[in-house]
Enzyme design. Sequence first.
Site, mmCIF file in Angstrom:
data_model
loop_
_atom_site.group_PDB
_atom_site.id
_atom_site.type_symbol
_atom_site.label_atom_id
_atom_site.label_comp_id
_atom_site.label_asym_id
_atom_site.label_seq_id
_atom_site.Cartn_x
_atom_site.Cartn_y
_atom_site.Cartn_z
ATOM 1 N N ASP A 69 -17.980 18.400 31.735
ATOM 2 C CA ASP A 69 -18.659 18.790 30.495
ATOM 3 C C ASP A 69 -20.097 18.287 30.424
ATOM 4 O OD1 ASP A 69 -17.828 16.144 30.320
ATOM 5 O OD2 ASP A 69 -16.478 16.466 28.643
ATOM 6 N N ASN A 138 -8.359 10.984 20.186
ATOM 7 C CA ASN A 138 -7.572 12.045 19.530
ATOM 8 C C ASN A 138 -6.853 12.915 20.561
ATOM 9 O OD1 ASN A 138 -9.669 13.449 20.629
ATOM 10 N ND2 ASN A 138 -10.500 14.232 18.707
ATOM 11 N N HIS A 140 -8.208 14.256 23.232
ATOM 12 C CA HIS A 140 -9.007 15.312 23.873
ATOM 13 C C HIS A 140 -9.214 15.026 25.353
ATOM 14 C CE1 HIS A 140 -12.963 13.113 22.786
ATOM 15 N NE2 HIS A 140 -13.046 13.283 24.078
ATOM 16 N N GLU A 145 -11.326 19.618 22.099
ATOM 17 C CA GLU A 145 -10.884 18.895 20.908
ATOM 18 C C GLU A 145 -9.577 19.495 20.379
ATOM 19 O OE1 GLU A 145 -12.275 16.232 20.069
ATOM 20 O OE2 GLU A 145 -14.450 16.337 19.908
#
Length: 243
Positions: A69, A138, A140, A145
């Site tokens: 990313d 979380n 991810h 996400e």
Amino acid sequence: MSVKIIRTKDYDEMSLRVAELLAAEIRAKEAPVLGLATGSTPVGAYCKLIEWNKAGELDFSGVTTVNLDEYKGLDGDNDQSYRYFMNTNLFDHVNIDKTRTHVPDGTIEDPEQACREYDEIIAATGGVDIQLLGMGHNGHIAFNEPSDAFSEGTCCVRLTESTIEANKRFFDSADQVPRYAYTMGIGSIMAARKIVIAVSGSDKAEAVKKAFTGPVTPWVPASILQEHPDCTLVADEAALSLL
Ligand code: GLP
């Protein structure tokens, strides 16, 4: 398919195990394709790879890399960009041909073009042999996400407040964290022949529990790894403490 777990004492041992898995792949193939990750988690493993390269034990001359990313809007000279991170934490220190190291181009304004071009780059490598992942609090992976569906190819995502909060430590303030990022999709990550996910620290224990013992759901993106045929979780005791 079940995820293999390598339990380590601490971060340093986790880094060593991860580096060994990557090195084994580099040694086994003439032209290995590594999927690489950023974040604090893989830094120790990259240090090990550099050490072995400098000692003449690990050759990067045939290696191609694709990174997961990049922040939208940052160019590779920006010291917060993931391209810069990869150069300074690994590529500048080993005998890799930089033209074969790929990171999504954060300077491309048009998301459709940026994503299409990165998918073409990944396809041109012939596929990732081993994909290294970290994980967000979380759940991810890369910048995928939690959401109501798993993504396929490269996409442009809006970062959640919790990710901006977690990543602001690398910037002067939360305001400076870009709001959007280009990320490899879940479909592309799952297409890797092998996956290694590295997790360290008690602050990730809840996410590890949800991802590897809970239901497979796009609300916990890493949970999809339960369906990969060759996925290894390398985690320290603290990260595994709720398992
Ligand atoms: C970022 C990256 C992820 C990384 C995650 C966890 O959001 N896009 O690829 O896994 O942070 O980072 P850290 O390893 O610093 O906890």
